[in-house]
Design a protein around this motif. Structure first.
Motif, mmCIF file in Angstrom:
data_model
loop_
_atom_site.group_PDB
_atom_site.id
_atom_site.type_symbol
_atom_site.label_atom_id
_atom_site.label_comp_id
_atom_site.label_asym_id
_atom_site.label_seq_id
_atom_site.Cartn_x
_atom_site.Cartn_y
_atom_site.Cartn_z
ATOM 1 N N GLY A 1 4.218 40.009 -3.710
ATOM 2 C CA GLY A 1 3.528 39.592 -2.498
ATOM 3 C C GLY A 1 3.910 38.195 -2.063
ATOM 4 N N LEU A 2 3.247 37.741 -1.030
ATOM 5 C CA LEU A 2 3.518 36.431 -0.454
ATOM 6 C C LEU A 2 2.997 35.323 -1.362
ATOM 7 C CD1 LEU A 2 2.485 37.282 3.200
ATOM 8 C CD2 LEU A 2 4.796 37.100 2.294
ATOM 9 N N GLU A 3 3.833 34.338 -1.601
ATOM 10 C CA GLU A 3 3.490 33.238 -2.503
ATOM 11 C C GLU A 3 2.195 32.548 -2.092
ATOM 12 O OE1 GLU A 3 5.418 29.098 -4.232
ATOM 13 O OE2 GLU A 3 6.501 30.246 -2.724
ATOM 14 N N ALA A 4 2.004 32.314 -0.801
ATOM 15 C CA ALA A 4 0.809 31.612 -0.334
ATOM 16 C C ALA A 4 -0.474 32.358 -0.699
ATOM 17 C CB ALA A 4 0.892 31.401 1.175
ATOM 18 N N THR B 1 -2.680 44.710 -2.755
ATOM 19 C CA THR B 1 -1.955 44.591 -4.015
ATOM 20 C C THR B 1 -2.497 43.431 -4.850
ATOM 21 O OG1 THR B 1 -0.190 43.244 -3.021
ATOM 22 C CG2 THR B 1 0.140 45.630 -3.097
ATOM 23 N N LEU B 2 -2.951 42.365 -4.191
ATOM 24 C CA LEU B 2 -3.580 41.259 -4.913
ATOM 25 C C LEU B 2 -4.847 41.744 -5.612
ATOM 26 C CD1 LEU B 2 -3.993 38.292 -5.699
ATOM 27 C CD2 LEU B 2 -5.061 37.951 -3.463
ATOM 28 N N ALA B 3 -5.671 42.486 -4.905
ATOM 29 C CA ALA B 3 -6.907 43.015 -5.500
ATOM 30 C C ALA B 3 -6.591 43.912 -6.687
ATOM 31 C CB ALA B 3 -7.719 43.774 -4.454
ATOM 32 N N MET B 4 -5.559 44.753 -6.555
ATOM 33 C CA MET B 4 -5.182 45.623 -7.666
ATOM 34 C C MET B 4 -4.718 44.807 -8.868
ATOM 35 S SD MET B 4 -3.313 48.938 -6.053
ATOM 36 C CE MET B 4 -2.875 48.572 -4.372
ATOM 37 N N ALA B 5 -3.891 43.793 -8.635
ATOM 38 C CA ALA B 5 -3.403 42.966 -9.740
ATOM 39 C C ALA B 5 -4.545 42.218 -10.419
ATOM 40 C CB ALA B 5 -2.359 41.975 -9.218
ATOM 41 N N LEU C 1 3.747 38.775 19.592
ATOM 42 C CA LEU C 1 4.417 37.474 19.624
ATOM 43 C C LEU C 1 3.411 36.345 19.829
ATOM 44 C CD1 LEU C 1 7.531 38.420 21.762
ATOM 45 C CD2 LEU C 1 7.473 37.944 19.311
ATOM 46 N N THR C 2 2.422 36.568 20.670
ATOM 47 C CA THR C 2 1.391 35.560 20.912
ATOM 48 C C THR C 2 0.585 35.299 19.644
ATOM 49 O OG1 THR C 2 1.241 36.203 23.226
ATOM 50 C CG2 THR C 2 -0.628 34.988 22.312
ATOM 51 N N ILE C 3 0.158 36.364 18.985
ATOM 52 C CA ILE C 3 -0.629 36.228 17.757
ATOM 53 C C ILE C 3 0.203 35.571 16.661
ATOM 54 C CG2 ILE C 3 -1.741 37.518 15.897
ATOM 55 C CD1 ILE C 3 -2.572 39.555 18.099
ATOM 56 N N ALA C 4 1.440 36.024 16.474
ATOM 57 C CA ALA C 4 2.299 35.469 15.426
ATOM 58 C C ALA C 4 2.557 33.990 15.651
ATOM 59 C CB ALA C 4 3.620 36.241 15.366
ATOM 60 N N GLY C 5 2.677 33.594 16.890
ATOM 61 C CA GLY C 5 2.886 32.186 17.202
ATOM 62 C C GLY C 5 1.704 31.300 16.887
ATOM 63 N N LYS C 6 0.507 31.871 16.836
ATOM 64 C CA LYS C 6 -0.726 31.104 16.576
ATOM 65 C C LYS C 6 -1.101 31.073 15.103
ATOM 66 C CE LYS C 6 -2.700 31.892 21.123
ATOM 67 N NZ LYS C 6 -3.794 32.463 21.877
ATOM 68 N N LEU C 7 -0.529 31.973 14.316
ATOM 69 C CA LEU C 7 -0.864 32.039 12.890
ATOM 70 C C LEU C 7 -0.359 30.814 12.157
ATOM 71 C CD1 LEU C 7 -0.084 35.766 12.050
ATOM 72 C CD2 LEU C 7 -2.319 34.712 12.290
ATOM 73 N N LYS C 8 -1.096 30.400 11.158
ATOM 74 C CA LYS C 8 -0.671 29.304 10.301
ATOM 75 C C LYS C 8 0.587 29.748 9.551
ATOM 76 C CE LYS C 8 -2.055 26.776 6.219
ATOM 77 N NZ LYS C 8 -3.007 26.697 5.145
ATOM 78 N N GLN C 9 1.589 28.917 9.552
ATOM 79 C CA GLN C 9 2.818 29.270 8.840
ATOM 80 C C GLN C 9 2.548 29.287 7.353
ATOM 81 O OE1 GLN C 9 6.352 27.249 9.817
ATOM 82 N NE2 GLN C 9 6.294 27.851 11.950
ATOM 83 N N LEU C 10 3.151 30.256 6.673
ATOM 84 C CA LEU C 10 2.991 30.379 5.226
ATOM 85 C C LEU C 10 3.919 29.390 4.527
ATOM 86 C CD1 LEU C 10 2.981 34.253 4.939
ATOM 87 C CD2 LEU C 10 1.025 32.728 4.877
ATOM 88 N N GLY C 11 3.468 28.921 3.378
ATOM 89 C CA GLY C 11 4.330 28.072 2.572
ATOM 90 C C GLY C 11 3.998 26.620 2.630
#
Length: 84
Positions: free
Chosen positions: A28-31, A15-19, A74-84
């Motif tokens: 979409g996500l602010e970050a 959606t970012l590419a389309m915009a 859960l493992t992957i989500a825990g390692k991702l950089k938090q948004l914001g």
């Protein structure tokens, strides 16, 4: 107002590419969008209707007998950089 849409997407990067290419409004996500808003490539509209909150949550029934796919998520989500 009825709107005819020729494109739909369920991915913020799409959606970012389309915009960025003039396809219209997106949500979409602010970050992900912040850089483009800051440099003036995109602008915020309908700001009275933005959603706010602490972010996303994963709910699951417990730690016993977790399916392998959910455990990996859960493992992957825990390692991702938090948004914001």
């Amino acid at each position: 107002m009825p709107i005819k849409s020729a494109m739909t997407a369920d991915d913020s990067r799409s959606t970012l590419a389309m915009a960025l290419n003039g396809a219209g409004l997106t949500f979409g996500l602010e970050a992900l969008f912040a850089k483009h808003v800051a440099d003036g490539t995109l602008r915020l509209v309908l700001t009275k209707w933005v959603t706010t909150g602490p972010g996303f949550y994963l709910y699951y029934s417990g730690r016993r007998q977790l399916p392998a796919g959910l455990r990996a998520l859960l493992t992957i989500a825990g390692k991702l950089k938090q948004l914001g």
